[in-house]
Motif scaffolding. Sequence first.
Motif, PDB file in Angstrom:
ATOM      1  N   PRO A 149      50.740  33.433  72.039  1.00 58.49           N
ATOM      2  CA  PRO A 149      49.407  34.027  71.936  1.00 58.49           C
ATOM      3  C   PRO A 149      49.348  35.428  72.557  1.00 58.49           C
ATOM      4  CG  PRO A 149      49.556  32.161  73.201  1.00 58.49           C
ATOM      5  CD  PRO A 149      51.290  32.537  72.873  1.00 58.49           C
ATOM      6  N   LEU A 150      50.120  35.858  73.236  1.00 56.32           N
ATOM      7  CA  LEU A 150      50.093  37.552  73.550  1.00 56.32           C
ATOM      8  C   LEU A 150      50.451  38.488  72.331  1.00 56.32           C
ATOM      9  CD1 LEU A 150      51.640  37.000  76.960  1.00 56.32           C
ATOM     10  CD2 LEU A 150      49.127  36.697  76.677  1.00 56.32           C
ATOM     11  N   VAL A 151      51.328  37.801  71.646  1.00 55.80           N
ATOM     12  CA  VAL A 151      51.915  38.626  70.618  1.00 55.80           C
ATOM     13  C   VAL A 151      50.838  38.761  69.344  1.00 55.80           C
ATOM     14  CG1 VAL A 151      53.552  38.936  68.593  1.00 55.80           C
ATOM     15  CG2 VAL A 151      54.183  38.026  71.175  1.00 55.80           C
ATOM     16  N   VAL A 152      50.366  37.658  69.259  1.00 60.50           N
ATOM     17  CA  VAL A 152      49.068  37.548  68.347  1.00 60.50           C
ATOM     18  C   VAL A 152      47.686  38.429  68.743  1.00 60.50           C
ATOM     19  CG1 VAL A 152      47.419  35.896  67.347  1.00 60.50           C
ATOM     20  CG2 VAL A 152      49.807  35.261  67.527  1.00 60.50           C
ATOM     21  N   TYR A 153      47.512  38.327  70.235  1.00 55.25           N
ATOM     22  CA  TYR A 153      46.655  39.203  70.452  1.00 55.25           C
ATOM     23  C   TYR A 153      46.844  40.660  70.172  1.00 55.25           C
ATOM     24  CZ  TYR A 153      42.869  41.240  73.317  1.00 55.25           C
ATOM     25  OH  TYR A 153      41.622  42.114  73.759  1.00 55.25           O
ATOM     26  N   GLY A 154      47.947  41.213  70.697  1.00 56.59           N
ATOM     27  CA  GLY A 154      48.296  42.411  70.634  1.00 56.59           C
ATOM     28  C   GLY A 154      48.351  42.932  68.911  1.00 56.59           C
ATOM     29  N   SER A 155      49.096  42.125  68.104  1.00 55.61           N
ATOM     30  CA  SER A 155      48.798  42.509  66.671  1.00 55.61           C
ATOM     31  C   SER A 155      47.476  42.743  66.173  1.00 55.61           C
ATOM     32  CB  SER A 155      49.574  41.513  66.040  1.00 55.61           C
ATOM     33  OG  SER A 155      49.170  40.332  66.016  1.00 55.61           O
ATOM     34  N   LEU A 156      46.650  41.587  66.628  1.00 57.35           N
ATOM     35  CA  LEU A 156      45.173  41.671  66.118  1.00 57.35           C
ATOM     36  C   LEU A 156      44.477  43.014  66.548  1.00 57.35           C
ATOM     37  CD1 LEU A 156      44.021  38.091  66.189  1.00 57.35           C
ATOM     38  CD2 LEU A 156      44.747  39.333  64.031  1.00 57.35           C
ATOM     39  N   ARG A 157      44.842  43.366  67.839  1.00 57.18           N
ATOM     40  CA  ARG A 157      44.188  44.523  68.410  1.00 57.18           C
ATOM     41  C   ARG A 157      44.584  45.807  67.966  1.00 57.18           C
ATOM     42  NH1 ARG A 157      41.613  46.804  70.096  1.00 57.18           N
ATOM     43  NH2 ARG A 157      41.666  47.491  72.245  1.00 57.18           N
ATOM     44  N   ARG A 158      45.734  45.637  67.077  1.00 62.61           N
ATOM     45  CA  ARG A 158      46.535  46.837  66.219  1.00 62.61           C
ATOM     46  C   ARG A 158      46.880  47.956  67.206  1.00 62.61           C
ATOM     47  NH1 ARG A 158      45.930  43.538  62.952  1.00 62.61           N
ATOM     48  NH2 ARG A 158      45.274  43.881  60.773  1.00 62.61           N
ATOM     49  N   TRP A 159      47.282  47.325  68.473  1.00 59.63           N
ATOM     50  CA  TRP A 159      48.061  48.410  69.399  1.00 59.63           C
ATOM     51  C   TRP A 159      49.282  48.991  68.669  1.00 59.63           C
ATOM     52  CZ3 TRP A 159      48.630  44.138  73.626  1.00 59.63           C
ATOM     53  CH2 TRP A 159      47.166  44.204  74.257  1.00 59.63           C
ATOM     54  N   SER A 160      49.572  50.406  69.160  1.00 58.84           N
ATOM     55  CA  SER A 160      50.861  50.964  68.501  1.00 58.84           C
ATOM     56  C   SER A 160      51.927  50.140  69.219  1.00 58.84           C
ATOM     57  CB  SER A 160      50.705  52.374  69.112  1.00 58.84           C
ATOM     58  OG  SER A 160      51.095  52.290  70.370  1.00 58.84           O
ATOM     59  N   ALA A 161      53.231  50.500  68.474  1.00 58.56           N
ATOM     60  CA  ALA A 161      54.412  49.675  68.906  1.00 58.56           C
ATOM     61  C   ALA A 161      54.829  49.932  70.390  1.00 58.56           C
ATOM     62  CB  ALA A 161      55.654  50.179  68.038  1.00 58.56           C
ATOM     63  N   ALA A 162      54.476  51.221  71.099  1.00 57.16           N
ATOM     64  CA  ALA A 162      54.946  51.583  72.101  1.00 57.16           C
ATOM     65  C   ALA A 162      53.948  50.660  73.210  1.00 57.16           C
ATOM     66  CB  ALA A 162      54.798  53.071  72.492  1.00 57.16           C
ATOM     67  N   GLN A 163      52.639  50.913  72.830  1.00 57.60           N
ATOM     68  CA  GLN A 163      51.595  50.047  73.722  1.00 57.60           C
ATOM     69  C   GLN A 163      51.818  48.682  73.622  1.00 57.60           C
ATOM     70  OE1 GLN A 163      47.448  50.606  72.653  1.00 57.60           O
ATOM     71  NE2 GLN A 163      46.860  50.886  74.669  1.00 57.60           N
ATOM     72  N   PHE A 164      52.320  48.148  72.439  1.00 57.36           N
ATOM     73  CA  PHE A 164      52.381  46.615  72.433  1.00 57.36           C
ATOM     74  C   PHE A 164      53.558  46.277  73.371  1.00 57.36           C
ATOM     75  CE2 PHE A 164      54.582  43.239  70.567  1.00 57.36           C
ATOM     76  CZ  PHE A 164      53.746  42.186  70.120  1.00 57.36           C
ATOM     77  N   ARG A 165      54.543  46.823  73.270  1.00 60.54           N
ATOM     78  CA  ARG A 165      56.147  46.602  74.081  1.00 60.54           C
ATOM     79  C   ARG A 165      55.329  46.884  75.603  1.00 60.54           C
ATOM     80  NH1 ARG A 165      59.702  50.239  75.810  1.00 60.54           N
ATOM     81  NH2 ARG A 165      61.923  49.354  76.392  1.00 60.54           N
ATOM     82  N   ALA A 166      54.781  47.927  76.026  1.00 61.75           N
ATOM     83  CA  ALA A 166      54.662  48.328  77.263  1.00 61.75           C
ATOM     84  C   ALA A 166      53.522  47.272  77.914  1.00 61.75           C
ATOM     85  CB  ALA A 166      54.130  49.816  77.463  1.00 61.75           C
ATOM     86  N   THR A 167      52.519  47.020  76.936  1.00 62.94           N
ATOM     87  CA  THR A 167      51.519  46.209  77.411  1.00 62.94           C
ATOM     88  C   THR A 167      52.149  44.570  77.991  1.00 62.94           C
ATOM     89  OG1 THR A 167      49.722  47.452  76.550  1.00 62.94           O
ATOM     90  CG2 THR A 167      49.120  45.275  77.252  1.00 62.94           C
ATOM     91  N   LEU A 168      52.712  44.294  76.988  1.00 61.20           N
ATOM     92  CA  LEU A 168      53.497  42.890  77.064  1.00 61.20           C
ATOM     93  C   LEU A 168      53.968  42.920  78.631  1.00 61.20           C
ATOM     94  CD1 LEU A 168      54.620  41.725  73.570  1.00 61.20           C
ATOM     95  CD2 LEU A 168      52.550  41.161  74.806  1.00 61.20           C
ATOM     96  N   GLN A 169      54.766  43.862  78.819  1.00 61.75           N
ATOM     97  CA  GLN A 169      55.581  43.969  80.232  1.00 61.75           C
ATOM     98  C   GLN A 169      54.568  44.115  81.325  1.00 61.75           C
ATOM     99  OE1 GLN A 169      58.504  43.335  79.377  1.00 61.75           O
ATOM    100  NE2 GLN A 169      57.916  43.709  77.486  1.00 61.75           N
ATOM    101  N   GLY A 170      53.346  44.597  81.177  1.00 60.12           N
ATOM    102  CA  GLY A 170      52.352  44.615  82.230  1.00 60.12           C
ATOM    103  C   GLY A 170      51.888  43.138  82.454  1.00 60.12           C
ATOM    104  N   TYR A 171      51.631  42.502  81.507  1.00 62.75           N
ATOM    105  CA  TYR A 171      51.377  41.018  81.504  1.00 62.75           C
ATOM    106  C   TYR A 171      52.431  40.319  82.157  1.00 62.75           C
ATOM    107  CZ  TYR A 171      50.981  36.119  80.361  1.00 62.75           C
ATOM    108  OH  TYR A 171      50.826  34.833  80.383  1.00 62.75           O
ATOM    109  N   PHE A 172      53.873  40.269  81.606  1.00 65.15           N
ATOM    110  CA  PHE A 172      54.926  39.528  82.051  1.00 65.15           C
ATOM    111  C   PHE A 172      55.333  39.724  83.489  1.00 65.15           C
ATOM    112  CE2 PHE A 172      55.970  39.153  77.318  1.00 65.15           C
ATOM    113  CZ  PHE A 172      55.950  37.761  77.569  1.00 65.15           C
TER     114      PHE A 172
END
Length: 246
Positions: A149-172
């Motif tokens: 669900p987090l990956v789907v959310y990040g992709s729908l938000r159109r985060w950049s690749a760097a922000q996508f990777r970093a924000t997921l770690q901020g969640y995890f």
Amino acid sequence: MDWITLHVLVVVFVATLIRSTLGFGEALVAVPLLALRLPVQVAAPLAVLVSITVAAIVMAQEWHRVHFRAAGWLAAWTMLGIPLGLLMLKEVNGRTVKATLGLVIIAFALWSLLNRVPFTLNRDRHKWLFGFGLFAGVLGGAYGMNGPPLVVYGSLRRWSAAQFRATLQGYFLPASLAGMFGYWVAGLWVPAVTRFYLLSLPATIVATFLGRVLHARISPRAFFAYVYLGLLAIGLVLLAQAFGAQ
């Protein structure tokens, strides 16, 4: 070095490399393969400790790329969803749930790979954070798989690749810390977990930094193609588990 330790080191290295490169996906590798040589009661806490380490390293280097508001709210709602997932694990037919989730994830991944994402989330609205965070918690509580669900959310938000990777770690990071606290309360943080974690720590650190290098070399378009392929793999694993269940 005995064969069990070597097996643990190789699995942790590969799983960490995937996680550090894409920001998620180690759940497909770590626990199932670790459990081939270790009791699940050791493999699961060990994987969570490794997850905490990877998230902490990435956060220390790339905290400025983390979307803290989204990560914080997603993590908070995940905590609410975990008990619901545990309840669902006991009360709901697991085969049906896994098959349904697998089909939904596969459909989204294939749709995205064809560049036909149905819509874009332009803002971090609370209803979306609540929905995706709660869903992540339910999946995590029931099946230990809160990433999709987090990956789907990040992709729908159109985060950049760097922000996508970093924000997921901020969640995890907070989510994994909470999970490890649960293992400790349940008495599952045993000496074997700590021993294998310390033995695999060098492999974890090396793989984390190597993953950062690989991430930097992947074009944004290719990066999200790999992300959707990762989701596709998760969906297929869920389907395999559903039809393989007794």
